[in-house]
Design a protein around this motif. Structure first.
Motif, PDB file in Angstrom:
ATOM      1  N   LYS A   5       0.815  -1.211   0.000  1.00 46.31           N
ATOM      2  CA  LYS A   5       0.000   0.000   0.000  1.00 46.31           C
ATOM      3  C   LYS A   5       0.847   1.258   0.000  1.00 46.31           C
ATOM      4  N   TYR A   6       2.141   1.115   0.302  1.00 46.46           N
ATOM      5  CA  TYR A   6       3.035   2.270   0.297  1.00 46.46           C
ATOM      6  C   TYR A   6       3.688   2.490  -1.062  1.00 46.46           C
ATOM      7  N   ALA A   7       3.557   1.545  -1.973  1.00 39.70           N
ATOM      8  CA  ALA A   7       4.229   1.629  -3.260  1.00 39.70           C
ATOM      9  C   ALA A   7       3.690   2.736  -4.166  1.00 39.70           C
ATOM     10  N   PRO A   8       2.369   2.957  -4.257  1.00 40.69           N
ATOM     11  CA  PRO A   8       1.894   4.020  -5.150  1.00 40.69           C
ATOM     12  C   PRO A   8       2.455   5.393  -4.827  1.00 40.69           C
ATOM     13  N   ALA A   9       2.602   5.712  -3.557  1.00 40.93           N
ATOM     14  CA  ALA A   9       3.159   7.015  -3.183  1.00 40.93           C
ATOM     15  C   ALA A   9       4.605   7.130  -3.661  1.00 40.93           C
TER      16      ALA A   9
END
Length: 349
Positions: A314-318
């Motif tokens: 969930k931290y990858a898109p940022a």
């Protein structure tokens, strides 16, 4: 005299706004009332109805000739706005979503030992890889491309020059994956084993070679067109003073065409910096920092964006959005710097 300076009856602004409002209302009633589309179709149909209504209403006040001029002027302004909207949307999206990870950890760390549940991790390794790969590719592509363009414009004649120009045009449209496969089959699998105890060597240098293949045709074609725009009397004046051709090219032709050449070079650099497939094929996309482009895999910002966009964390898109913003900012900084340097030639002071 311009149409705005000619004294005649003018179509009032209030009537113009009334036509626009009527077009929007009629378009919404037709599209939404029948259920054939959404607000996008409403906007498109409203634009068409507005142009037709403006032509009819303005013709009764200003005459048919002035009405047609007003209609086409409005269509040109509308086309300009439509062309700018996607660019503005891209910039806004990048800035709004990319500022989330604009911190020291993002620019000072890599993805080494970063798991799916770790909120940290940065693109320092990808930034280093992009700078080294694009820098090496630029060192190779710019001299070769400019010299090739000089040959085609100043020296090239006959069938050979036409053949070179044809293949340059063909290379302009080749997919980036083809350049990556070429370097993979030639450099990585055939040449690199000579320097690595018989084992293929994936490296940032191999990625730079693939980027060079992609940059060359763009630089050659843009430089060729800029050199052709240099006025002939500048060359003839130098020749009349006894200046040899090679010195005329260096002292007169190239400085005159420098701003256009720089623009073409920056377009090639921007394309190279945004390529993913060649780097993935021949550099591997290493997750840790590697300052040596000649040994071991490397990553790049474009490849980093691709990997993070497809990551399940969930931290990858940022991270992906911030890396994309960083890539655009780097290209912008390089373009501005190159433009400023191009203005500092003797013929434009």
């Amino acid at each position: 005299m311009t149409p705005d300076n000619i004294r005649s009856r003018k179509f009032p602004l209030a009537a113009n706004l009334a036509v626009a409002a009527a077009a929007i209302v009629l378009s919404a009633a037709v599209v939404l009332g029948t259920g054939v589309g959404n607000w996008v179709l409403v906007a498109v149909l409203a634009g068409v109805l507005y142009l037709v209504g403006l032509n009819v209403a303005a013709a009764r006040v200003e005459g048919k000739r002035a009405a047609r001029n007003r209609m086409w002027q409005t269509a040109i302004y509308t086309a300009c706005v439509l062309a700018v909207l996607p660019l503005a949307s891209v910039v806004w999206t990048l800035v709004s979503k990319g500022v989330e990870r604009l911190d020291g950890d993002f620019f000072g760390s890599s993805m080494a030992n970063i798991g799916a549940r770790d909120a940290n991790g940065g693109a320092y390794h990808a930034i280093i890889g992009t700078l080294e790969q694009v820098g090496i590719a630029t060192l190779f592509a710019v001299p070769l491309g400019v010299l090739g363009a000089i040959y085609l414009v100043e020296y090239g004649k006959g069938r050979f020059a036409g053949t070179v120009r044809f293949f340059v045009d063909v290379m302009t449209g080749i997919p980036s994956i083809v350049a990556g496969l070429f370097v993979l089959s030639f450099w990585v699998l055939i040449v690199s084993p000579w320097f690595n105890d018989g084992n293929p060597q994936y490296s940032g240098f191999a990625a730079a070679l693939a980027l060079t293949v992609l940059m060359l045709p763009t630089i050659v074609r843009s430089t060729e067109e800029m050199l052709r725009l240099v006025p002939g009397p500048l060359r003839e004046g130098a020749y009349a003073l006894g200046v040899p051709q090679w010195k005329t090219i260096i002292k007169v032709v190239l400085p005159t065409a420098a701003p256009g050449i720089v623009t073409g070079v920056m377009l090639a650099i921007a394309r190279a910096a945004g390529e993913t497939a060649p780097v993935l094929l021949v550099a591997g996309g290493l997750a840790r920092i590697n300052f040596d482009p000649f040994s071991g895999g490397q990553s790049s910002l474009a490849l980093y964006v691709f990997q993070q966009a497809g990551d399940a964390s969930k931290y990858a898109p940022a991270r992906a959005w911030t890396a994309a913003l960083t890539l655009v900012a780097l290209v912008l900084i390089f373009t501005i710097g190159a433009k400023l340097l191009a203005r500092r030639n003797k013929l434009t002071r």
